[in-house]
Design a protein around this motif. Structure first.
Motif, mmCIF file in Angstrom:
data_model
loop_
_atom_site.group_PDB
_atom_site.id
_atom_site.type_symbol
_atom_site.label_atom_id
_atom_site.label_comp_id
_atom_site.label_asym_id
_atom_site.label_seq_id
_atom_site.Cartn_x
_atom_site.Cartn_y
_atom_site.Cartn_z
ATOM 1 N N THR A 185 -34.187 -13.123 -8.599
ATOM 2 C CA THR A 185 -33.432 -14.272 -9.109
ATOM 3 C C THR A 185 -31.944 -13.966 -9.147
ATOM 4 N N ILE A 186 -31.595 -12.788 -9.660
ATOM 5 C CA ILE A 186 -30.186 -12.394 -9.739
ATOM 6 C C ILE A 186 -29.584 -12.283 -8.347
ATOM 7 N N LYS A 187 -30.322 -11.693 -7.404
ATOM 8 C CA LYS A 187 -29.819 -11.554 -6.036
ATOM 9 C C LYS A 187 -29.611 -12.922 -5.395
ATOM 10 N N ARG A 188 -30.516 -13.864 -5.679
ATOM 11 C CA ARG A 188 -30.390 -15.214 -5.121
ATOM 12 C C ARG A 188 -29.149 -15.895 -5.682
ATOM 13 N N PHE A 189 -28.939 -15.774 -7.002
ATOM 14 C CA PHE A 189 -27.774 -16.390 -7.623
ATOM 15 C C PHE A 189 -26.475 -15.817 -7.045
ATOM 16 N N LEU A 190 -26.451 -14.499 -6.860
ATOM 17 C CA LEU A 190 -25.257 -13.862 -6.310
ATOM 18 C C LEU A 190 -25.010 -14.321 -4.872
ATOM 19 N N LYS A 191 -26.078 -14.455 -4.114
ATOM 20 C CA LYS A 191 -25.954 -14.913 -2.723
ATOM 21 C C LYS A 191 -25.423 -16.336 -2.665
ATOM 22 N N GLU A 192 -25.798 -17.160 -3.661
ATOM 23 C CA GLU A 192 -25.319 -18.543 -3.726
ATOM 24 C C GLU A 192 -23.875 -18.625 -4.204
ATOM 25 N N GLY A 193 -23.330 -17.490 -4.633
ATOM 26 C CA GLY A 193 -21.946 -17.476 -5.112
ATOM 27 C C GLY A 193 -21.792 -17.891 -6.552
ATOM 28 N N ARG A 194 -22.887 -17.907 -7.287
ATOM 29 C CA ARG A 194 -22.795 -18.309 -8.690
ATOM 30 C C ARG A 194 -21.999 -17.282 -9.498
ATOM 31 N N GLY A 195 -21.204 -17.809 -10.413
ATOM 32 C CA GLY A 195 -20.401 -16.947 -11.268
ATOM 33 C C GLY A 195 -19.114 -16.477 -10.628
ATOM 34 N N SER A 196 -18.825 -16.950 -9.427
ATOM 35 C CA SER A 196 -17.615 -16.505 -8.735
ATOM 36 C C SER A 196 -16.705 -17.688 -8.447
ATOM 37 N N GLY A 197 -15.446 -17.371 -8.124
ATOM 38 C CA GLY A 197 -14.478 -18.409 -7.806
ATOM 39 C C GLY A 197 -13.783 -18.952 -9.043
ATOM 40 N N GLU A 198 -12.753 -19.756 -8.803
ATOM 41 C CA GLU A 198 -12.029 -20.435 -9.867
ATOM 42 C C GLU A 198 -11.768 -21.870 -9.444
ATOM 43 N N GLY A 199 -11.418 -22.705 -10.396
ATOM 44 C CA GLY A 199 -11.122 -24.094 -10.078
ATOM 45 C C GLY A 199 -12.269 -24.792 -9.390
ATOM 46 N N SER A 200 -11.976 -25.488 -8.303
ATOM 47 C CA SER A 200 -13.004 -26.250 -7.595
ATOM 48 C C SER A 200 -14.001 -25.347 -6.888
ATOM 49 N N GLU A 201 -13.666 -24.058 -6.723
ATOM 50 C CA GLU A 201 -14.538 -23.131 -6.004
ATOM 51 C C GLU A 201 -15.557 -22.440 -6.908
ATOM 52 N N TYR A 202 -15.391 -22.583 -8.207
ATOM 53 C CA TYR A 202 -16.301 -21.885 -9.124
ATOM 54 C C TYR A 202 -17.692 -22.506 -9.107
ATOM 55 N N LYS A 203 -18.702 -21.648 -9.193
ATOM 56 C CA LYS A 203 -20.083 -22.106 -9.302
ATOM 57 C C LYS A 203 -20.686 -21.543 -10.584
ATOM 58 N N SER B 257 -15.381 -32.914 -13.594
ATOM 59 C CA SER B 257 -14.104 -32.521 -14.182
ATOM 60 C C SER B 257 -12.977 -32.860 -13.216
ATOM 61 N N TYR B 258 -12.074 -33.735 -13.647
ATOM 62 C CA TYR B 258 -10.904 -34.051 -12.836
ATOM 63 C C TYR B 258 -9.878 -32.922 -12.914
ATOM 64 N N LYS B 259 -9.996 -32.095 -13.931
ATOM 65 C CA LYS B 259 -9.109 -30.935 -14.056
ATOM 66 C C LYS B 259 -9.515 -29.846 -13.063
ATOM 67 N N SER B 260 -10.805 -29.537 -13.024
ATOM 68 C CA SER B 260 -11.297 -28.471 -12.142
ATOM 69 C C SER B 260 -11.782 -28.987 -10.789
ATOM 70 N N GLN B 261 -11.896 -30.314 -10.656
ATOM 71 C CA GLN B 261 -12.276 -30.948 -9.383
ATOM 72 C C GLN B 261 -13.664 -30.518 -8.900
ATOM 73 N N ARG B 262 -14.626 -30.544 -9.819
ATOM 74 C CA ARG B 262 -16.003 -30.209 -9.454
ATOM 75 C C ARG B 262 -16.948 -30.674 -10.551
ATOM 76 N N VAL B 263 -18.239 -30.607 -10.262
ATOM 77 C CA VAL B 263 -19.259 -30.953 -11.248
ATOM 78 C C VAL B 263 -19.416 -29.798 -12.233
ATOM 79 N N ILE B 264 -19.453 -30.139 -13.510
ATOM 80 C CA ILE B 264 -19.606 -29.167 -14.595
ATOM 81 C C ILE B 264 -21.047 -29.229 -15.104
ATOM 82 N N HIS B 265 -21.626 -28.053 -15.393
ATOM 83 C CA HIS B 265 -23.000 -27.967 -15.895
ATOM 84 C C HIS B 265 -22.963 -27.541 -17.365
#
Length: 281
Positions: A9-27, A46-54
Motif C-alpha cells: 500500500t505504501i509503495k503504491r501511494f508513493l508511486k502515485e506521488g501521494r504526499g509530494s509536491g506543492e500547490g496544484s501539484e500536491y497529492k 481550492s481556488y488558492k491551491s488550484q486543486r481538489v482538497i480531501h
C-alpha cells in the motif's frame, strides 16, 4: 479508513506521488476514496491551491475554510505524511517506540498531520506551520496523545510550528459563512452575471450603501433592474464577498431579512450615508 497498512500500500501511494509536491501539484496522502463510507469526508476545490482538497471530517472542513479565506496563507497541504519520520533519529522512549511499527505487519507507521500550511509574515517571508485537527474527545485517548507527541517531537526537530486544533478553537459560524460564500467564488456558469458583471457590481455596491435596506430588498432590486432569474442577486453578492470585493462581519449568521448596516459592510469606493435611490421591497 485503511485498516492495516501494508508495504504494498505504501509503495503504491508513493508511486502515485501521494504526499509530494506543492500547490496544484500536491497529492494528499489519504484521499476520500480511502475512507469508509460511514465517515464524514468531503472533496472540495481550492481556488488558492488550484486543486481538489480531501478532508476527512467536519472539523477539517471548517478549519480549511478559515485557511482558504486567510490572505496570509499561500498553500495548504492536507493529510500530509511525515515520510522521513524514521530517518530523523527523534529521541523516543521505549513506550513510544512500540508505536513506530505495525504489530501485525511490522511495516513502519506513516504518521500524518492534518494540514501543512504555508504562510507569509508581515514582511512577506514564507514559513510552514503544521496543524493536527482533533475533537476534544479524541484527546482523552492515550493512543492519540502518543501519536501527537511523536508528531510534536518531529516538527520540533524540523523547527516547524506545530499545534493541535479542536472544535474549541474553531469559529464555526465564521467557517460556515466562508463555506457559504465560497460556493459562488466561480460564476462562470452564470452567463448573465459574467456578461454584465461590471455594471451589476457597480449597482449592487450602490444599493448596498443604503444601510436601511435589507439584503433581500437589494437582491430583489438588482434582479428586477437587470431581469435576472431569482437568486442571482444573492449569488453575485456571495461572489463579491468570496473574492474580497465586499467585506462584512462574517462572525454572525447572515440573515437576508436583516438590514445591511447590522453587518458592518465595507464597500470599495462607496462612502457610507445612504443610496440616493430608494430600495423598494
Amino acid at each position: 479508513m485503511i485498516r492495516e497498512w501494508k508495504d504494498s500500500t505504501i509503495k503504491r501511494f508513493l508511486k502515485e506521488g501521494r504526499g509530494s509536491g506543492e500547490g496544484s501539484e500536491y497529492k494528499s496522502w489519504l484521499q476520500v476514496q480511502d475512507i469508509n463510507s460511514q465517515g464524514r469526508s468531503t472533496r472540495t476545490y481550492s481556488y488558492k491551491s488550484q486543486r481538489v482538497i480531501h478532508l476527512l471530517s467536519d472539523l477539517q472542513l471548517y478549519y480549511w475554510y478559515l485557511l482558504e479565506f486567510d490572505d496570509m496563507v499561500l498553500d495548504v497541504r492536507e493529510q500530509f505524511p511525515l515520510l522521513d519520520f524514521h530517518e530523523m533519529n527523534i529521541p523516543i522512549d521505549q513506550e513510544l517506540e512500540k508505536k513506530l511499527f505495525s504489530t501485525k505487519t511490522d511495516v513502519p507507521h506513516v504518521f500524518i498531520v492534518s494540514f501543512m500550511v504555508t504562510r507569509i509574515d508581515q514582511s512577506g517571508n514564507s514559513f510552514y506551520e503544521a496543524r493536527a485537527i482533533k475533537s476534544s474527545t479524541e484527546l482523552t485517548k492515550k493512543a492519540t496523545i502518543e501519536r501527537l507527541e511523536m508528531q510534536r517531537r518531529y516538527f520540533e526537530k524540523k523547527q516547524i510550528d506545530f499545534g493541535v486544533v479542536t472544535e474549541m478553537n474553531i469559529n464555526k459560524q465564521l467557517a460556515r459563512n466562508i463555506g457559504w460564500v465560497l460556493t459562488a467564488y466561480d460564476i462562470q456558469d452564470y452567463p448573465n452575471l459574467v456578461r454584465n458583471f461590471l455594471y451589476l457590481k457597480e449597482d449592487l455596491l450602490r444599493y448596498l450603501s443604503n444601510h436601511t435596506a435589507t439584503f433581500q430588498m437589494v437582491f430583489q432590486r438588482i434582479e428586477k433592474d437587470y431581469q435576472l432569474d431569482e437568486g442571482l442577486g444573492l449569488i453575485l453578492f456571495k461572489h463579491l464577498v468570496a473574492t474580497k470585493q465586499i467585506k462584512l462581519d462574517l462572525n454572525r449568521k447572515i440573515d437576508m431579512s436583516r438590514n445591511v448596516e447590522e453587518y458592518r459592510i465595507e464597500l470599495p469606493g462607496i462612502k457610507s450615508g445612504g443610496d440616493k435611490h430608494a430600495v423598494n421591497g
